[in-house]
Scaffold this active site. Structure first.
Site, PDB file in Angstrom:
ATOM      1  N   ASP A  95      60.508  11.408 -25.831  1.00 15.48           N
ATOM      2  CA  ASP A  95      59.115  11.859 -25.953  1.00 15.48           C
ATOM      3  C   ASP A  95      58.992  13.330 -26.318  1.00 15.48           C
ATOM      4  OD1 ASP A  95      60.060  12.757 -23.313  1.00 15.48           O
ATOM      5  OD2 ASP A  95      57.974  13.330 -22.978  1.00 15.48           O
ATOM      6  N   ARG A 121      57.250   7.908 -27.489  1.00 19.69           N
ATOM      7  CA  ARG A 121      58.315   7.069 -26.932  1.00 19.69           C
ATOM      8  C   ARG A 121      58.342   5.702 -27.607  1.00 19.69           C
ATOM      9  NH1 ARG A 121      60.402   9.452 -22.167  1.00 19.69           N
ATOM     10  NH2 ARG A 121      58.909  10.557 -20.874  1.00 19.69           N
ATOM     11  N   LYS A 166      62.477   8.160 -17.785  1.00 19.68           N
ATOM     12  CA  LYS A 166      61.865   7.021 -18.447  1.00 19.68           C
ATOM     13  C   LYS A 166      62.512   6.742 -19.800  1.00 19.68           C
ATOM     14  CE  LYS A 166      57.510   8.911 -16.831  1.00 19.68           C
ATOM     15  NZ  LYS A 166      56.347   9.689 -17.281  1.00 19.68           N
ATOM     16  N   GLY A 167      63.199   7.727 -20.336  1.00 19.85           N
ATOM     17  CA  GLY A 167      63.662   7.634 -21.718  1.00 19.85           C
ATOM     18  C   GLY A 167      64.532   6.430 -22.018  1.00 19.85           C
ATOM     19  N   ASP A 197      72.015  15.671 -23.740  1.00 18.25           N
ATOM     20  CA  ASP A 197      71.699  16.936 -24.405  1.00 18.25           C
ATOM     21  C   ASP A 197      72.674  17.988 -23.865  1.00 18.25           C
ATOM     22  OD1 ASP A 197      70.216  19.156 -25.476  1.00 18.25           O
ATOM     23  OD2 ASP A 197      68.453  17.873 -25.525  1.00 18.25           O
ATOM     24  N   PHE A 234      65.362  18.819 -31.970  1.00 20.45           N
ATOM     25  CA  PHE A 234      64.486  18.084 -31.057  1.00 20.45           C
ATOM     26  C   PHE A 234      64.087  16.759 -31.705  1.00 20.45           C
ATOM     27  CE2 PHE A 234      60.589  16.944 -28.895  1.00 20.45           C
ATOM     28  CZ  PHE A 234      60.965  17.141 -27.581  1.00 20.45           C
ATOM     29  N   VAL A 235      64.412  15.674 -31.036  1.00 17.28           N
ATOM     30  CA  VAL A 235      64.116  14.358 -31.609  1.00 17.28           C
ATOM     31  C   VAL A 235      63.197  13.558 -30.680  1.00 17.28           C
ATOM     32  CG1 VAL A 235      66.191  14.160 -33.014  1.00 17.28           C
ATOM     33  CG2 VAL A 235      66.257  13.387 -30.635  1.00 17.28           C
TER      34      VAL A 235
HETATM   35  C1  PRP Z   1      66.154  13.281 -20.883  1.00 14.95           C
HETATM   36  C2  PRP Z   1      67.187  12.172 -21.040  1.00 14.95           C
HETATM   37  C3  PRP Z   1      68.255  12.580 -20.094  1.00 14.95           C
HETATM   38  C4  PRP Z   1      68.164  14.081 -20.080  1.00 14.95           C
HETATM   39  C5  PRP Z   1      69.235  14.642 -20.938  1.00 14.95           C
HETATM   40  O1  PRP Z   1      65.317  12.986 -19.825  1.00 14.95           O
HETATM   41  O2  PRP Z   1      66.652  10.910 -20.730  1.00 14.95           O
HETATM   42  O3  PRP Z   1      68.065  12.033 -18.804  1.00 14.95           O
HETATM   43  O4  PRP Z   1      66.899  14.459 -20.624  1.00 14.95           O
HETATM   44  O5  PRP Z   1      69.205  16.047 -20.911  1.00 14.95           O
HETATM   45  P1  PRP Z   1      70.443  16.913 -20.429  1.00 14.95           P
HETATM   46  O6  PRP Z   1      71.678  16.291 -21.006  1.00 14.95           O
HETATM   47  O7  PRP Z   1      70.162  18.284 -21.022  1.00 14.95           O
HETATM   48  O8  PRP Z   1      70.469  16.956 -18.951  1.00 14.95           O
HETATM   49  P2  PRP Z   1      63.985  13.820 -19.517  1.00 14.95           P
HETATM   50  O9  PRP Z   1      64.286  14.826 -18.438  1.00 14.95           O
HETATM   51  O10 PRP Z   1      63.408  14.354 -20.784  1.00 14.95           O
HETATM   52  O11 PRP Z   1      63.047  12.712 -18.883  1.00 14.95           O
HETATM   53  P3  PRP Z   1      62.521  11.339 -19.537  1.00 14.95           P
HETATM   54  O12 PRP Z   1      63.721  10.409 -19.637  1.00 14.95           O
HETATM   55  O13 PRP Z   1      61.491  10.839 -18.565  1.00 14.95           O
HETATM   56  O14 PRP Z   1      61.951  11.658 -20.902  1.00 14.95           O
END
Ligand code: PRP
Length: 183
Positions: free
Chosen positions: A163, A169, A47-48, A107, A156-157
């Site tokens: 979120d 968000r 969702k991010g 990340d 952590f941001v």
């Molecule tokens: C976050 C972000 C990426 C992923 C990055 O999504 O949107 O898809 O983490 O992390 P990585 O590089 O360590 O793989 P998240 O899994 O938190 O889901 P969200 O988008 O629903 O918050």
């Protein structure tokens, strides 16, 4: 909401709304020039990426389609394996098409590495990546990213789509959380 509204929950603002919008406008010009004369499909990962997709695509000087995927790790403990499960697949057939993945943050890079490989297996013309944020110090896999908004420290941001336990968000800025929120 903005950072002033919830200042007790935040440690510091890393990126203001204006900094984000200015950078997205620059990226939009670069992306538009890169794909001149070609059809490009924007692919967001729920969702991010919802917020960055909304602002980035409106900064583009022409019409573009978008599509969405939702993915999940196989259990909370295995996120670092990079093995993900597709919860919602693309609506579109991307065979022969130019795909631009639009992400909020890279990340470890494991999620996007898997998604990119998955999309490349569907015979698109090209697959490129745009991310608003990247944490170079957190990278576990090398992943070629053509457009990066900002490299940020390995902290952590939250905000601008990101979120903590599904909260924050809708914060307009990108900020770090005050320790009392997560401890
Ligand atoms: C976050 C972000 C990426 C992923 C990055 O999504 O949107 O898809 O983490 O992390 P990585 O590089 O360590 O793989 P998240 O899994 O938190 O889901 P969200 O988008 O629903 O918050």
């Amino acid at each position: 909401m903005d950072a002033r509204t919830i200042s007790d929950d935040l440690e510091r603002v890393l990126l203001t709304e204006q900094q984000i919008q200015e950078r997205l406008a620059e990226l939009a010009q670069e992306v538009w020039a890169h794909y001149e004369g070609k059809d490009v499909l924007l692919v967001g990962v729920l969702k991010g990426a919802v917020i960055v997709m909304a602002d980035f695509m409106r900064a583009l000087p022409g019409s573009v389609p978008m599509d969405w995927m939702a993915v999940s790790s196989y259990g909370s403990g295995t996120k670092s394996s990079g093995v993900v499960r597709i919860l919602k697949d693309l609506d579109a057939d991307i065979t022969g098409r130019h795909v631009l993945i639009v992400e909020d943050i890279i990340d470890s890079g494991l999620t996007l590495s898997w998604i990119k490989a998955n999309l490349e297996s569907r015979s698109p013309a090209t697959v490129e990546i745009l991310t608003l944020l990247r944490k170079p110090d957190a990278a576990k896999v090398e992943i070629p990213v053509r457009w990066v908004g900002f490299d940020i420290p390995n902290e952590f941001v939250v905000g601008y789509g990101l979120d903590f336990d599904e909260r924050y968000r809708n914060l307009r800025e990108v900020a770090t959380l005050a320790p009392h929120v997560y401890s």
